[in-house]
Design a protein around this motif. Structure first.
Motif, PDB file in Angstrom:
ATOM      1  N   LEU A  74      95.543 123.664  20.393  1.00  0.00           N
ATOM      2  CA  LEU A  74      95.537 124.700  19.362  1.00  0.00           C
ATOM      3  C   LEU A  74      96.765 125.584  19.489  1.00  0.00           C
ATOM      4  O   LEU A  74      97.425 125.905  18.487  1.00  0.00           O
ATOM      5  CB  LEU A  74      94.260 125.540  19.473  1.00  0.00           C
ATOM      6  CG  LEU A  74      94.153 126.729  18.512  1.00  0.00           C
ATOM      7  CD1 LEU A  74      94.166 126.249  17.069  1.00  0.00           C
ATOM      8  CD2 LEU A  74      92.893 127.544  18.801  1.00  0.00           C
ATOM      9  N   VAL A  75      97.085 125.963  20.727  1.00  0.00           N
ATOM     10  CA  VAL A  75      98.269 126.786  20.958  1.00  0.00           C
ATOM     11  C   VAL A  75      99.531 125.995  20.639  1.00  0.00           C
ATOM     12  O   VAL A  75     100.436 126.486  19.946  1.00  0.00           O
ATOM     13  CB  VAL A  75      98.300 127.286  22.411  1.00  0.00           C
ATOM     14  CG1 VAL A  75      99.582 128.061  22.679  1.00  0.00           C
ATOM     15  CG2 VAL A  75      97.088 128.148  22.695  1.00  0.00           C
ATOM     16  N   LEU A  76      99.601 124.742  21.128  1.00  0.00           N
ATOM     17  CA  LEU A  76     100.782 123.919  20.871  1.00  0.00           C
ATOM     18  C   LEU A  76     100.993 123.709  19.377  1.00  0.00           C
ATOM     19  O   LEU A  76     102.113 123.772  18.881  1.00  0.00           O
ATOM     20  CB  LEU A  76     100.625 122.564  21.569  1.00  0.00           C
ATOM     21  CG  LEU A  76     100.696 122.547  23.095  1.00  0.00           C
ATOM     22  CD1 LEU A  76     100.411 121.143  23.616  1.00  0.00           C
ATOM     23  CD2 LEU A  76     102.050 123.019  23.570  1.00  0.00           C
ATOM     24  N   GLY A  77      99.886 123.461  18.671  1.00  0.00           N
ATOM     25  CA  GLY A  77      99.995 123.223  17.240  1.00  0.00           C
ATOM     26  C   GLY A  77     100.473 124.452  16.497  1.00  0.00           C
ATOM     27  O   GLY A  77     101.335 124.359  15.611  1.00  0.00           O
ATOM     28  N   THR A  78      99.952 125.620  16.844  1.00  0.00           N
ATOM     29  CA  THR A  78     100.370 126.857  16.185  1.00  0.00           C
ATOM     30  C   THR A  78     101.845 127.129  16.430  1.00  0.00           C
ATOM     31  O   THR A  78     102.587 127.505  15.511  1.00  0.00           O
ATOM     32  CB  THR A  78      99.530 128.041  16.688  1.00  0.00           C
ATOM     33  OG1 THR A  78      98.144 127.728  16.547  1.00  0.00           O
ATOM     34  CG2 THR A  78      99.833 129.290  15.891  1.00  0.00           C
TER      35      THR A  78
ATOM     36  N   GLY B  76     104.935 121.387   7.212  1.00  0.00           N
ATOM     37  CA  GLY B  76     104.843 121.833   8.594  1.00  0.00           C
ATOM     38  C   GLY B  76     103.532 121.447   9.261  1.00  0.00           C
ATOM     39  O   GLY B  76     103.518 120.962  10.395  1.00  0.00           O
ATOM     40  N   LEU B  77     102.416 121.633   8.553  1.00  0.00           N
ATOM     41  CA  LEU B  77     101.106 121.303   9.114  1.00  0.00           C
ATOM     42  C   LEU B  77     100.961 119.802   9.338  1.00  0.00           C
ATOM     43  O   LEU B  77     100.497 119.358  10.400  1.00  0.00           O
ATOM     44  CB  LEU B  77      99.999 121.797   8.183  1.00  0.00           C
ATOM     45  CG  LEU B  77      99.754 123.310   8.155  1.00  0.00           C
ATOM     46  CD1 LEU B  77      98.821 123.679   7.009  1.00  0.00           C
ATOM     47  CD2 LEU B  77      99.179 123.785   9.481  1.00  0.00           C
ATOM     48  N   THR B  78     101.339 119.004   8.338  1.00  0.00           N
ATOM     49  CA  THR B  78     101.178 117.548   8.461  1.00  0.00           C
ATOM     50  C   THR B  78     102.069 116.983   9.551  1.00  0.00           C
ATOM     51  O   THR B  78     101.634 116.140  10.347  1.00  0.00           O
ATOM     52  CB  THR B  78     101.490 116.865   7.118  1.00  0.00           C
ATOM     53  OG1 THR B  78     100.741 117.478   6.068  1.00  0.00           O
ATOM     54  CG2 THR B  78     101.149 115.393   7.170  1.00  0.00           C
ATOM     55  N   ALA B  79     103.315 117.439   9.589  1.00  0.00           N
ATOM     56  CA  ALA B  79     104.228 116.959  10.632  1.00  0.00           C
ATOM     57  C   ALA B  79     103.730 117.346  12.020  1.00  0.00           C
ATOM     58  O   ALA B  79     103.823 116.553  12.967  1.00  0.00           O
ATOM     59  CB  ALA B  79     105.632 117.525  10.388  1.00  0.00           C
ATOM     60  N   THR B  80     103.179 118.552  12.156  1.00  0.00           N
ATOM     61  CA  THR B  80     102.644 118.984  13.450  1.00  0.00           C
ATOM     62  C   THR B  80     101.443 118.148  13.858  1.00  0.00           C
ATOM     63  O   THR B  80     101.301 117.775  15.036  1.00  0.00           O
ATOM     64  CB  THR B  80     102.257 120.471  13.388  1.00  0.00           C
ATOM     65  OG1 THR B  80     103.408 121.248  13.035  1.00  0.00           O
ATOM     66  CG2 THR B  80     101.724 120.944  14.730  1.00  0.00           C
ATOM     67  N   LEU B  81     100.568 117.837  12.898  1.00  0.00           N
ATOM     68  CA  LEU B  81      99.410 116.994  13.200  1.00  0.00           C
ATOM     69  C   LEU B  81      99.853 115.595  13.651  1.00  0.00           C
ATOM     70  O   LEU B  81      99.272 115.025  14.587  1.00  0.00           O
ATOM     71  CB  LEU B  81      98.505 116.888  11.977  1.00  0.00           C
ATOM     72  CG  LEU B  81      97.702 118.145  11.627  1.00  0.00           C
ATOM     73  CD1 LEU B  81      96.942 117.945  10.320  1.00  0.00           C
ATOM     74  CD2 LEU B  81      96.727 118.496  12.746  1.00  0.00           C
TER      75      LEU B  81
END
Length: 266
Positions: free
Chosen positions: A189-193, A74-79
């Protein structure tokens, strides 16, 4: 602003998930791949809190260890999605009408396909696997981020403080670097969360379809896929991985909304 009960609960869930991802042995000292055929299809009990699967593996231990893979995906795909979206959105909003028109038409073509369908097309070309699933989810979320960032950049460009900087004679590059980009990229930051929860759900869906992590990997989507065959006789095999997928998505969304409110009232 006062912290609500829902926000506090989301923080506690996030702490547990991060602990499971970073130091899973603190929560589950067992081996997620250890099999015990004699204990297969055991219902939830004191010995096995979430029951056992078809090979006698402890579902609780596998859920705990699965947090690392699921959160990493989830984190890598979001980045990836945020990075590509930021580049496309910035290019569209800063390089003139012709470039803006071209990038917008490209984004509209991507928006013509549902995000998960784009991910499936990518995996069809490059083959299944965790790496392909991460890139596929990242690419499929990038158009939405690009559209949001472009709109934010255009709004900031027309603001009073940018006009004041222009009147003072500051160069275009300096205005872009010191005033426009910092105020445009702050909402990332908001979009990523908010996007982490969506990315985890999409990655789990790909694993469920057999296009992401493969069994016997302790990844929540793969566990869902393995448990669907036994859903009527061993419901716990699918219920608990699915529960933590939902909890993670709700937790990320709650924290993202909380950060957004605090930034808006700051």
């Amino acid at each position: 602003m006062r912290v609500t009960f829902v926000e506090l609960a989301a923080v506690l869930v996030a702490v547990l998930l991060l602990t499971a991802a970073i130091a899973p042995r603190l929560l589950a000292p067992g081996d997620p791949l250890a099999i015990d055929p004699l204990a297969a299809f055991g219902a939830p009990s004191w010995a096995h809190w979430f029951g056992t699967d078809e090979s006698g593996r402890d579902v609780y231990t596998r859920v705990v260890y699965g947090a690392r893979d699921s959160l990493l995906i989830g984190l890598t795909a979001t980045l990836i999605g945020l990075g590509l979206g930021a580049v496309l959105g910035t290019i569209a909003g800063t390089l003139g009408a012709a470039v803006d028109f071209t990038v917008n038409r490209f984004l509209e073509v991507l928006f013509a396909f549902p995000g998960l369908l784009l991910a499936l097309l990518f995996i069809l070309v490059f083959g299944p696997g965790p790496g392909s699933a991460i890139v596929a989810v990242g690419l499929s979320t990038a158009p939405g981020y690009a559209r949001i960032i472009r709109a934010q950049l255009l709004r900031v460009r027309s603001s009073a403080f940018v006009e004041a900087a222009t009147v003072q004679g500051l160069g275009r590059g300096r205005i872009l670097a010191r005033h426009i980009l910092p105020n445009t990229l702050a909402p990332l930051l908001v979009l990523g969360t908010l996007g982490i929860g969506q990315a985890i759900v999409w990655a789990a869906a790909l694993s469920y379809l057999g296009l992401g992590a493969q069994p016997p990997a302790a990844e929540w989507g793969a566990m869902l896929s393995a448990g669907r065959t036994y859903i009527t006789s061993a419901w716990w095999m699918s219920f608990f991985p699915g529960l933590f997928i939902v909890l993670t998505a709700v937790c990320a969304t709650t924290l993202g909304r909380s950060i957004e409110r605090r930034m808006r009232h700051a």
